[in-house]
Scaffold this motif. Structure first.
Motif, short mmCIF file in Angstrom:
data_model
loop_
_atom_site.label_atom_id
_atom_site.label_comp_id
_atom_site.label_asym_id
_atom_site.label_seq_id
_atom_site.Cartn_x
_atom_site.Cartn_y
_atom_site.Cartn_z
N GLY A 198 1.26 -1.13 0.46
CA GLY A 198 0.06 -0.27 0.24
C GLY A 198 1.45 1.13 -0.01
N VAL A 199 -0.04 2.06 0.22
CA VAL A 199 0.63 3.15 0.04
C VAL A 199 0.82 4.49 1.16
N HIS A 200 0.80 5.56 1.10
CA HIS A 200 1.24 6.64 2.53
C HIS A 200 -0.07 6.51 3.40
N GLU A 201 -0.92 5.09 3.94
CA GLU A 201 -2.11 5.32 4.58
C GLU A 201 -1.92 4.40 5.97
N VAL A 202 -3.14 4.81 6.73
CA VAL A 202 -3.37 4.04 8.25
C VAL A 202 -3.76 3.16 7.45
N ASN A 203 -3.19 1.98 7.64
CA ASN A 203 -3.43 0.15 7.37
C ASN A 203 -4.54 -0.12 8.52
N MET A 204 -6.14 0.20 8.09
CA MET A 204 -6.99 -0.79 9.26
C MET A 204 -7.04 -1.89 9.85
N ALA A 205 -6.35 -2.75 8.80
CA ALA A 205 -6.54 -4.40 9.17
C ALA A 205 -5.22 -4.97 9.68
N LEU A 206 -4.25 -4.38 10.06
CA LEU A 206 -2.84 -4.15 11.00
C LEU A 206 -2.94 -3.79 12.12
#
Length: 211
Positions: A198-206
């Motif tokens: 992914g890119v520069h974003e918050v990863n909700m799954a993690l």
């Protein structure tokens, strides 16, 4: 014409946002520091999928606000800049002290300190400067402050996670190699390197996998 820059101290008022309710059933309390351009109430959206009964989220608000675009419609905020950084850092740390004092978190809760992007510099500095014994320190898509050294982290027993997207425009291969080396030097075997596609974003799954 002679000019001079002087310094004063004064009291200010700032907000912060929370998600869910702190009860006897709460297991995890999150202190989450947003990235540049966010307001804390909107940053909370990344944590809405967590179990509401077990997770209580506290999102401090960076005080330096500005309009994001030329339309002067949407407002964002920034924690620090290169201008007067040392003094501004102290202001932020005192603000976070006030937030935690107001929340009065019970000792039996597990505290997770989470920093995203620019918020990493705040989260890590706060843990180090206040010797905060959290259960987890999460470094998500941001840079670890250069002034931190191994000696600063000897007190910390927390699990540390370094999270970044493999297509992050702000963390290229060279930069992330530096961050991984720094994290390994500081936290040793306690650090867990986690990547996602992914890119520069918050990863909700993690985020969900942390608890």
């Amino acid at each position: 014409m002679n000019s001079s820059e002087k310094e004063i101290s004064y009291q200010i008022t700032n907000t912060y946002s929370t998600l869910n309710t702190l009860t006897n059933k709460t297991k995890y309390v999150w202190l989450v520091c947003h990235g540049m351009g966010y307001l804390s109430r909107y940053f909370l959206k990344y944590f809405r999928h967590l179990n509401a009964e077990e997770n209580y989220i506290i999102a401090p608000q960076a005080s330096s606000k500005y309009y994001l675009h030329s339309e002067f419609k949407h407002v964002g905020a920034s924690w620090l800049t290169k201008e007067n950084t040392l003094a501004e850092t102290e202001n932020v740390l005192y603000y976070l002290d006030a937030v935690l004092e107001a929340e009065n978190i019970p000792k039996d809760k597990k505290l997770i300190v989470f920093g995203y992007s620019q918020g990493v510099s705040i989260a890590t500095r706060y843990v180090v400067r206040r010797k905060l014994q959290c259960s987890q320190l999460v470094i998500h898509s941001g840079g670890i402050p250069k002034e931190l050294i191994t000696e600063n982290l000897k007190f910390l027993k927390a699990k540390v996670s370094l999270i970044y997207g493999t297509n992050d425009a702000y963390l290229n291969k060279e930069r992330i190699a530096i961050e991984i080396k720094k994290a390994t030097e500081l936290f040793g075997e306690n650090v867990n390197i986690i990547t996602f596609d992914g890119v520069h974003e918050v990863n909700m799954a993690l985020i969900n996998s942390l608890v």
